[in-house]
Design a protein around this motif. Structure first.
Motif, PDB file in Angstrom:
ATOM      1  N   ASN A 189       0.834  -1.405  -0.079  1.00 59.24           N
ATOM      2  CA  ASN A 189       0.049   0.126  -0.031  1.00 59.24           C
ATOM      3  C   ASN A 189       0.823   1.193   0.064  1.00 59.24           C
ATOM      4  O   ASN A 189       1.051   1.810   1.055  1.00 59.24           O
ATOM      5  N   SER A 256      -8.828   6.803  -0.083  1.00 57.61           N
ATOM      6  CA  SER A 256      -8.463   5.506  -0.940  1.00 57.61           C
ATOM      7  C   SER A 256      -9.572   4.856  -1.230  1.00 57.61           C
ATOM      8  O   SER A 256      -9.753   4.312  -2.454  1.00 57.61           O
ATOM      9  N   THR A 259     -11.741   6.598  -3.951  1.00 58.06           N
ATOM     10  CA  THR A 259     -10.999   6.626  -5.380  1.00 58.06           C
ATOM     11  C   THR A 259     -11.111   5.254  -5.886  1.00 58.06           C
ATOM     12  O   THR A 259     -11.579   5.027  -7.211  1.00 58.06           O
ATOM     13  N   ARG A 260     -11.007   4.052  -5.108  1.00 55.46           N
ATOM     14  CA  ARG A 260     -11.246   2.947  -5.700  1.00 55.46           C
ATOM     15  C   ARG A 260     -13.037   2.848  -6.221  1.00 55.46           C
ATOM     16  O   ARG A 260     -13.113   2.434  -7.123  1.00 55.46           O
ATOM     17  N   LYS A 261     -13.809   3.304  -5.491  1.00 57.58           N
ATOM     18  CA  LYS A 261     -15.182   3.274  -5.906  1.00 57.58           C
ATOM     19  C   LYS A 261     -15.406   4.222  -7.264  1.00 57.58           C
ATOM     20  O   LYS A 261     -16.229   3.713  -7.951  1.00 57.58           O
ATOM     21  N   ASN A 263     -13.277   4.545  -9.372  1.00 54.19           N
ATOM     22  CA  ASN A 263     -12.802   3.816 -10.521  1.00 54.19           C
ATOM     23  C   ASN A 263     -13.483   2.757 -11.173  1.00 54.19           C
ATOM     24  O   ASN A 263     -13.688   2.490 -12.205  1.00 54.19           O
ATOM     25  N   ALA A 264     -14.037   2.162 -10.052  1.00 53.84           N
ATOM     26  CA  ALA A 264     -14.830   0.867 -10.352  1.00 53.84           C
ATOM     27  C   ALA A 264     -16.007   1.392 -11.020  1.00 53.84           C
ATOM     28  O   ALA A 264     -16.764   0.746 -12.155  1.00 53.84           O
TER      29      ALA A 264
END
Length: 272
Positions: A189, A256, A259-261, A263-264
Motif C-alpha cells: 500500500n 482511498s 478513489t476505488r469506488k 474507478n469501479a
C-alpha cells in the motif's frame, strides 16, 4: 536484586513499556520507510542491525542522561534580542532543534524524491540505491533523536536504571517483531508511505516546539522559554499530535476507498 522486584518498579515498568510503545510508533514508521532505500536483499538485515544498534546506543544515552541530567539542564547561554529572539538554550534545546530540522529535511527530501519518479510501475532499483551501511547509520541517528524525547519522559517516571534499560530492550524487541510487517504493508500500500512521511514531517515540527520549552522546564523558569518575534514557542501536546495523526489516517483511508469506488464506476460505465 530483590530491591528491584517491588510493586512500584513493576508498575513503573508497565508504564514505561506503554510509553515506549506510544512514542516509538513514529520511529518504527521511519525505520520501515528508510529501510526500503537499501538493496532489496539487504533490507531485512538493515532493519535488524539498525534497531539493535539503536537500542544499544539508546541505553548508553539513558545511562549518560541519568548521570548528567542536572549538568545538561543548565542553559549554555541566554538569547537576549528583545522582540526578535529571546530565551535560554541548553543541551536539550540543541538536540530538539537539530532533531526537528533533521527529520523535517529527511521527510521533505523523500517526498521530493517521490515526485521525481516518472513511472511507479518500473523497476525500483533506482530508489534502492543507498548502501546498506548508510541506511543503517541514518536509522541509528534518527532513532537516537526520537529516543531523546522518550528518555526524558521515562526519567520523569523513574530514575532506576535497570528498569529503564529493560523497558528500552522490550521496546526494541517489539520493533524487531513489527518492523517486517509494517514494511510489507507499506510495500503493498505505497500510498500510505506518503502518509507516513507527512506524519514524520509533523514529528519534526513537534520536536521544534519541544525546543522552545526545554530550558524553561529544566530550570523551572518561564523566562527561559524561547520567544520568536515576541511569540512564545509552545510545544504541541501529545493529544493534539495523535489526534492529527488519526485524522490524517482517516482522510487517507476514506480517500482511498472513494478513489476505488470512482474507478469501479468509471470501468462499469465504459463497459456499458
Amino acid at each position: 536484586m530483590t530491591d528491584l522486584l517491588t510493586l512500584e518498579n513493576l508498575g513503573n515498568l508497565l508504564m514505561l513499556c506503554f510509553l515506549q510503545a506510544v512514542l516509538g510508533f513514529d520511529n518504527l514508521l521511519y525505520i520501515s520507510i528508510e529501510s526500503q532505500r537499501a538493496p532489496v536483499a539487504q533490507q531485512k538485515a538493515v532493519r535488524f542491525w539498525g534497531i539493535v544498534l539503536a537500542v544499544v546506543l539508546r541505553i548508553v544515552l539513558l545511562f549518560v542522561m541519568v548521570r548528567l541530567i542536572d549538568a545538561l539542564a543548565e542553559p549554555f547561554f541566554v538569547l537576549n534580542f528583545p522582540g526578535i529572539l529571546e530565551g535560554g538554550v541548553n543541551f536539550a534545546t540543541c538536540v530538539f532543534v537539530f532533531g526537528g530540522v533533521f527529520i523535517i529535511h529527511t521527510a521533505v527530501q523523500e517526498i521530493a524524491h517521490m515526485l521525481t519518479i516518472e513511472n511507479l510501475g518500473t523497476d525500483m532499483s533506482d530508489q534502492r540505491g543507498k548502501p546498506a551501511w548508510k541506511v543503517v547509520t541514518l536509522i541509528v541517528i534518527t532513532n537516537l533523536i526520537f529516543s531523546f524525547d522518550s528518555v526524558l519522559s521515562a526519567l520523569a517516571i523513574t530514575d532506576v536504571f535497570p528498569i529503564l534499560a529493560f523497558a528500552i530492550i522490550l521496546s526494541g524487541l517489539a520493533m524487531l517483531v513489527l518492523a517486517d510487517g509494517v514494511t510489507a504493508f507499506l510495500e503493498k500500500n505505497r500510498m500510505y508511505e506518503v502518509l507516513g512521511l507527512f506524519i514524520l514531517l509533523i514529528v519534526g515540527v513537534v520536536l521544534l516546539g519541544e525546543a522552545g520549552q526545554a530550558a524553561a522546564h529544566a530550570m523551572h523558569d518561564d523566562s527561559l522559554a524561547l520567544r520568536v518575534f515576541g511569540y512564545e514557542i509552545v510545544p504541541m501536546s501529545k493529544t493534539t499530535f495523535y489526534f492529527s495523526v488519526v485524522v490524517l489516517v482517516l482522510v487517507e483511508v476514506i480517500q482511498s476507498g472513494y478513489t476505488r469506488k470512482l474507478n469501479a464506476e468509471r470501468r462499469s460505465g465504459r463497459r456499458h
